[in-house]
Structures are given as C-alpha cells and as structure tokens.
Design an enzyme around this catalytic site. Structure first.
Site, mmCIF file in Angstrom:
data_model
loop_
_atom_site.group_PDB
_atom_site.id
_atom_site.type_symbol
_atom_site.label_atom_id
_atom_site.label_comp_id
_atom_site.label_asym_id
_atom_site.label_seq_id
_atom_site.Cartn_x
_atom_site.Cartn_y
_atom_site.Cartn_z
ATOM 1 N N ARG A 1 -52.490 29.681 31.578
ATOM 2 C CA ARG A 1 -54.083 29.781 31.361
ATOM 3 C C ARG A 1 -54.483 30.853 31.802
ATOM 4 N NH1 ARG A 1 -56.521 24.193 32.286
ATOM 5 N NH2 ARG A 1 -55.290 24.067 33.923
ATOM 6 N N GLU B 1 -45.068 6.942 35.536
ATOM 7 C CA GLU B 1 -46.456 6.279 35.469
ATOM 8 C C GLU B 1 -46.638 5.597 34.151
ATOM 9 O OE1 GLU B 1 -48.974 5.975 37.681
ATOM 10 O OE2 GLU B 1 -47.589 7.009 39.311
ATOM 11 N N SER C 1 -43.125 10.549 32.090
ATOM 12 C CA SER C 1 -43.550 10.166 33.670
ATOM 13 C C SER C 1 -43.288 8.737 33.748
ATOM 14 C CB SER C 1 -45.266 10.457 33.861
ATOM 15 O OG SER C 1 -45.361 10.014 35.116
ATOM 16 N N TYR D 1 -54.005 9.005 33.300
ATOM 17 C CA TYR D 1 -52.900 9.592 33.281
ATOM 18 C C TYR D 1 -51.560 9.067 32.516
ATOM 19 C CZ TYR D 1 -48.954 12.422 34.959
ATOM 20 O OH TYR D 1 -47.650 13.207 35.099
#
Length: 322
Positions: free
Chosen positions: A35, A127, A125, A149
């Site tokens: 970026r 998570e 992930s 997330y």
C-alpha cells in the site's frame, strides 16, 4: 522451464517476509503488493528488496488489484494482507470487515478477471473457531468467531470456498493457528513478552503489563507455517487445511520460558496484570489438529513451543543489546 511467478499481498508482514524467502529459494519470480504510505515499512524484507518486484495496491481498491495481477502475471497468489491485530478489530470493526472480509472478494474478483488460471491462497485464521465447539479443531469444526476480526476472517474463508465452487478457481484456505517469530509485531502477546524480557534484562524496562495469563493458544513457528501455504498450492486439487501444532500453551508458560531464557528467574516479579489488556470476549481454548495436512501435504510442525519462545527471546536480547 520458465520461472514460476508469485504475487504476495501483505509481503511486508511476518508471514509475507518468510514466504518471500521460501519462494525465492524455490526459484520463483516474487512480486509483492504494498500500500502507498507516507512512511514505508520494509524492515522485515529489507534484505530481499532487490530480489522482489513491488506493485502498489490496496485491498480496498478493486482497480489496483487488477492492475497488480496484470503486471505480475502470477501463477500463484498468496493473500496474506489483512487488518491483522484482533484487539484493534473492536476499535475499527467496519474497517476490519471491509479489509479482512470484503477485501478477499475484491482479490478473487481481480484474479477471476486478470488471472483465472492462477492458484489462490487465502490466509484464514483459527480465530474463526472462537468459542470452540470441539477440541481439537479440524477442517470440519463449525465456526463461532468471538471478535470482529474472527467474523471478517470467516467471511473471507467462505467467499474463497464459494468462488472455488462457483467458478472452478484453484482457491485454497489455510486455517492457520497462532504462529510467531522474531519478526512478529510488538503488539502480539508472545513478542510483547519476549521483547519485555529482553528489555528488562538490559535495564531498559522495569515491568511487563499483561491481561489474562491463563489464555491458551496453539502457537507455532511462522517459518514452518509458510511452507504449508506453499505446499497447499502445489496440489492439483484445492482444499482447505488446518495448520497447527495440536498442543496448547498458556500466556503464563510463555512468560516462564522467556524470562528463564533472559536469565531473570521468576517472571511474576516483573509482570503486572492490567485489565486494559483483557478482551471483551475471550477465546479460551484453541488447539488445532494438523492430521489432514500431514496426510495430504506431508507437513508437520518442526519447532516446539519452548524452542520458539527461546529463539524469539534470544533474538530480542540481541536486538536490544546496548
């Protein structure tokens, strides 16, 4: 035989840097998407900069993704870019959703337009499992994410599966459990612990502030885990894989090992419990089975938790040495 080409989003991160090293060693032409920023952070890949071709792009900007893929002409695309710190996802939930979730769709759409024959890896992930519904977690365990997330990662995971099934893309998700290294960001608990142990040893800090010492995670070594990503894209059939160690350790154990390696003895003399670091919704018991990865990919973790924390602490002792 022409060189294979790979495009890595998130190349300046921990995983991106180790993956770039691996692919260069395998003879790839490596491209990295970065970026535009007023201050560039290339410290993890500084030693590789002259071997990588960089392209400016952003997961929030569809056109830039198409341009990056057209320029790099990749055989393999590794989508590692994300808003990657769980705690921040409560502070910036909509940005997390757009970047970590919808950004995957933009990447897949760009691939479908500019390189439909490429192979795609999505960084999913552990998570996503969140409030776990079975132990250990496998590829078939239902998701129950406990953070913005985790929710965003679940979207990214399922949209990858959807594009694979809808458009016959070679798109794979690696469900990676926590993986650490000396290149881990200082905001992540393992690196926070090893850095503070080294800083206290060198007289640069006096204490370490932590939240829940009993939180458990399945922690592995990032360098081992990026090899699993690469192995997934070498298979002719795209499938999803849990990458983990099938063992869990607590934050407390991490402290014990790091402070021992630093020669400080009992860590409790230096650790202060601070409620500011306790999550709104804790994930208590993540532990992953890598059986499928071992069976299909011949992959298994090569570094134990203790070896990992000791090598991280040694690296931080060296980094902070006066």
């Amino acid at each position: 035989m022409p060189k294979k080409s790979a495009l890595i989003t998130g190349i300046t991160g921990q995983d991106g840097s180790y993956l770039a090293e691996l692919l260069l060693d395998e003879g790839y032409d490596v491209h990295g998407m970065v970026r535009r920023a007023s201050t560039e952070k290339f410290d993890r890949i500084e030693h590789l900069r002259d071997q990588i071709t960089f392209h400016q792009g952003d997961l929030l900007d569809q056109r830039s993704l198409v341009d990056a893929i057209r320029s790099s002409k990749p055989d393999e695309i590794y989508n590692l870019a994300a808003m990657s710190f769980v705690a921040t996802s409560w502070i910036q939930p909509t940005l997390t959703a757009d970047f970590t979730g919808v950004g995957v769709t933009r990447m897949l759409e760009a691939m479908r337009e500019a390189a439909p024959e490429a192979r795609f890896y999505q960084a999913s992930s552990s998570e996503m499992f969140g409030k776990v519904l079975e132990v250990p977690q496998t590829e078939a365990t239902p998701f129950y994410p406990r953070s913005p997330y985790g929710v965003a990662k679940a979207y990214g995971h399922f949209i990858t599966v959807n594009y694979r099934e809808s458009y016959d893309l070679h798109a794979t998700s690696g469900i990676l459990f926590n993986h650490e290294s000396p290149r881990r960001g200082l905001e992540f608990v393992t690196r926070k612990i090893t850095w503070h142990a080294a800083a206290i040893k060198h007289g640069l800090q006096k204490e370490l502030r932590l939240g829940n010492l009993d939180a458990e995670r399945d922690w592995g070594y990032a360098k081992d885990y990026v090899k699993a990503m690469w192995l997934m894209l070498q298979r002719d059939t795209a499938e999803d894989y849990v990458i983990a160690t099938n063992q869990s350790n607590t934050v407390r154990e991490c402290c014990e090992i790091a402070f021992d390696e630093a020669g400080l003895g009992d860590f409790s003399k230096y650790v202060v419990i601070d409620e500011a670091f306790v999550r709104p919704a804790e994930v208590d018991h993540l532990i992953g089975s890598y059986d499928k990865a071992e069976r299909d990919l011949g992959w298994k973790p090569e570094t134990t938790f203790e070896q990992l924390i000791r090598l991280m602490t040694k690296a931080d002792l060296e980094l902070l040495k006066p």
